[in-house]
Design a protein around this motif. Structure first.
Motif, mmCIF file in Angstrom:
data_model
loop_
_atom_site.group_PDB
_atom_site.id
_atom_site.type_symbol
_atom_site.label_atom_id
_atom_site.label_comp_id
_atom_site.label_asym_id
_atom_site.label_seq_id
_atom_site.Cartn_x
_atom_site.Cartn_y
_atom_site.Cartn_z
ATOM 1 N N LEU A 15 1.109 -0.714 0.269
ATOM 2 C CA LEU A 15 0.179 0.279 0.183
ATOM 3 C C LEU A 15 0.889 1.313 0.158
ATOM 4 O O LEU A 15 1.571 1.444 0.671
ATOM 5 C CB LEU A 15 -1.000 -0.301 0.762
ATOM 6 C CG LEU A 15 -2.090 -0.973 1.309
ATOM 7 C CD1 LEU A 15 -2.469 -0.824 2.416
ATOM 8 C CD2 LEU A 15 -2.736 -1.285 0.424
ATOM 9 N N ALA A 23 -3.749 2.892 -1.785
ATOM 10 C CA ALA A 23 -5.407 2.732 -0.758
ATOM 11 C C ALA A 23 -4.881 4.357 -0.277
ATOM 12 O O ALA A 23 -4.642 4.568 -0.043
ATOM 13 C CB ALA A 23 -5.629 2.415 0.207
ATOM 14 N N GLY A 24 -6.408 4.980 -0.102
ATOM 15 C CA GLY A 24 -6.477 5.842 1.033
ATOM 16 C C GLY A 24 -5.627 7.652 0.621
ATOM 17 O O GLY A 24 -5.326 8.235 1.549
ATOM 18 N N ARG A 25 -5.267 7.480 -1.050
ATOM 19 C CA ARG A 25 -5.074 8.604 -1.530
ATOM 20 C C ARG A 25 -6.568 10.027 -1.778
ATOM 21 O O ARG A 25 -7.207 9.931 -2.070
ATOM 22 C CB ARG A 25 -4.400 9.041 -2.515
ATOM 23 C CG ARG A 25 -2.829 8.160 -2.220
ATOM 24 C CD ARG A 25 -2.248 8.328 -3.409
ATOM 25 N NE ARG A 25 -0.800 7.154 -3.196
ATOM 26 C CZ ARG A 25 0.078 7.702 -3.453
ATOM 27 N NH1 ARG A 25 0.382 8.614 -4.420
ATOM 28 N NH2 ARG A 25 1.469 6.839 -3.358
ATOM 29 N N GLU A 59 -10.380 4.696 8.384
ATOM 30 C CA GLU A 59 -11.848 4.085 7.695
ATOM 31 C C GLU A 59 -10.895 2.997 7.155
ATOM 32 O O GLU A 59 -9.876 2.681 6.186
ATOM 33 C CB GLU A 59 -12.625 5.345 7.137
ATOM 34 C CG GLU A 59 -13.570 4.342 6.549
ATOM 35 C CD GLU A 59 -14.026 5.941 4.803
ATOM 36 O OE1 GLU A 59 -15.296 4.752 4.352
ATOM 37 O OE2 GLU A 59 -13.207 5.957 4.685
ATOM 38 N N THR A 60 -11.914 1.542 7.358
ATOM 39 C CA THR A 60 -11.990 1.240 6.695
ATOM 40 C C THR A 60 -12.339 0.728 5.409
ATOM 41 O O THR A 60 -13.741 1.168 5.692
ATOM 42 C CB THR A 60 -12.569 -0.772 7.280
ATOM 43 O OG1 THR A 60 -11.934 -0.860 8.662
ATOM 44 C CG2 THR A 60 -12.103 -2.153 6.879
ATOM 45 N N ILE A 61 -11.474 0.600 4.084
ATOM 46 C CA ILE A 61 -12.295 1.249 2.831
ATOM 47 C C ILE A 61 -12.468 -0.692 2.102
ATOM 48 O O ILE A 61 -12.673 -0.324 1.535
ATOM 49 C CB ILE A 61 -11.307 2.171 2.053
ATOM 50 C CG1 ILE A 61 -9.604 1.059 2.112
ATOM 51 C CG2 ILE A 61 -11.151 3.606 2.765
ATOM 52 C CD1 ILE A 61 -9.362 2.455 1.473
ATOM 53 N N SER A 84 -7.714 3.261 5.338
ATOM 54 C CA SER A 84 -7.254 4.444 4.714
ATOM 55 C C SER A 84 -6.348 4.886 5.651
ATOM 56 O O SER A 84 -5.932 4.210 7.169
ATOM 57 C CB SER A 84 -8.381 5.133 4.341
ATOM 58 O OG SER A 84 -8.981 5.647 5.686
ATOM 59 N N PRO A 85 -5.485 6.146 5.271
ATOM 60 C CA PRO A 85 -4.604 7.020 6.350
ATOM 61 C C PRO A 85 -5.172 7.560 7.943
ATOM 62 O O PRO A 85 -4.703 7.682 8.454
ATOM 63 C CB PRO A 85 -4.414 7.358 5.369
ATOM 64 C CG PRO A 85 -4.059 7.452 4.096
ATOM 65 C CD PRO A 85 -4.773 6.368 4.085
ATOM 66 N N SER A 86 -7.284 7.861 7.596
ATOM 67 C CA SER A 86 -7.685 8.513 7.973
ATOM 68 C C SER A 86 -8.005 7.555 9.152
ATOM 69 O O SER A 86 -9.336 8.196 9.935
ATOM 70 C CB SER A 86 -8.944 9.391 7.539
ATOM 71 O OG SER A 86 -9.590 8.266 7.257
ATOM 72 N N GLY A 124 -0.655 3.828 1.040
ATOM 73 C CA GLY A 124 -1.291 4.840 1.554
ATOM 74 C C GLY A 124 -2.383 4.161 2.552
ATOM 75 O O GLY A 124 -2.656 3.145 1.933
ATOM 76 N N GLY A 125 -2.300 4.325 3.979
ATOM 77 C CA GLY A 125 -3.202 3.140 4.556
ATOM 78 C C GLY A 125 -2.024 1.942 4.964
ATOM 79 O O GLY A 125 -0.938 2.592 5.061
#
Length: 93
Positions: A11, A91-93, A31-33, A27-29, A13-14
């Motif tokens: 990954l 992920a998570g961008r 949240e399970t994506i 995700s970096p925030s 990101g995340g």
């Protein structure tokens, strides 16, 4: 030579989290994506994979629990093996 005995995904990101019978992509925030199952139905059999997550949780490697499941694959199992050629997940961008 590729033996196709494992698939590794990194990954950008995340991170990955082991979650019972799945691996979550977070995700970096926070949240399970997405959630990746560890058991797949492929034609007449069930293929179970064993996950390994690196220390910073950005790299996931999965291997079949039973290497014989991919030794003489049917068409659907062969399609799962080709995931290794797909590249990286971002992920998570």
């Amino acid at each position: 030579m590729k033996d196709r005995g494992a698939v590794t995904t990194t990954l950008a990101g995340g991170h990955f989290e082991l979650a019972g019978g799945a691996v979550d992509i977070v995700s970096p925030s926070g949240e399970t994506i997405a959630s990746l199952p560890l058991m797949y139905q492929a034609a007449d059999r069930t293929v179970t994979v064993v996950p390994e997550v690196n220390a910073d949780a950005t790299e996931l490697t999965v291997r079949p629990a039973n290497p014989a499941d991919i030794a003489a694959p049917n068409a659907e199992v062969a399609a799962l093996q080709n995931v290794a050629d797909a590249g990286s997940i971002v992920a998570g961008r």
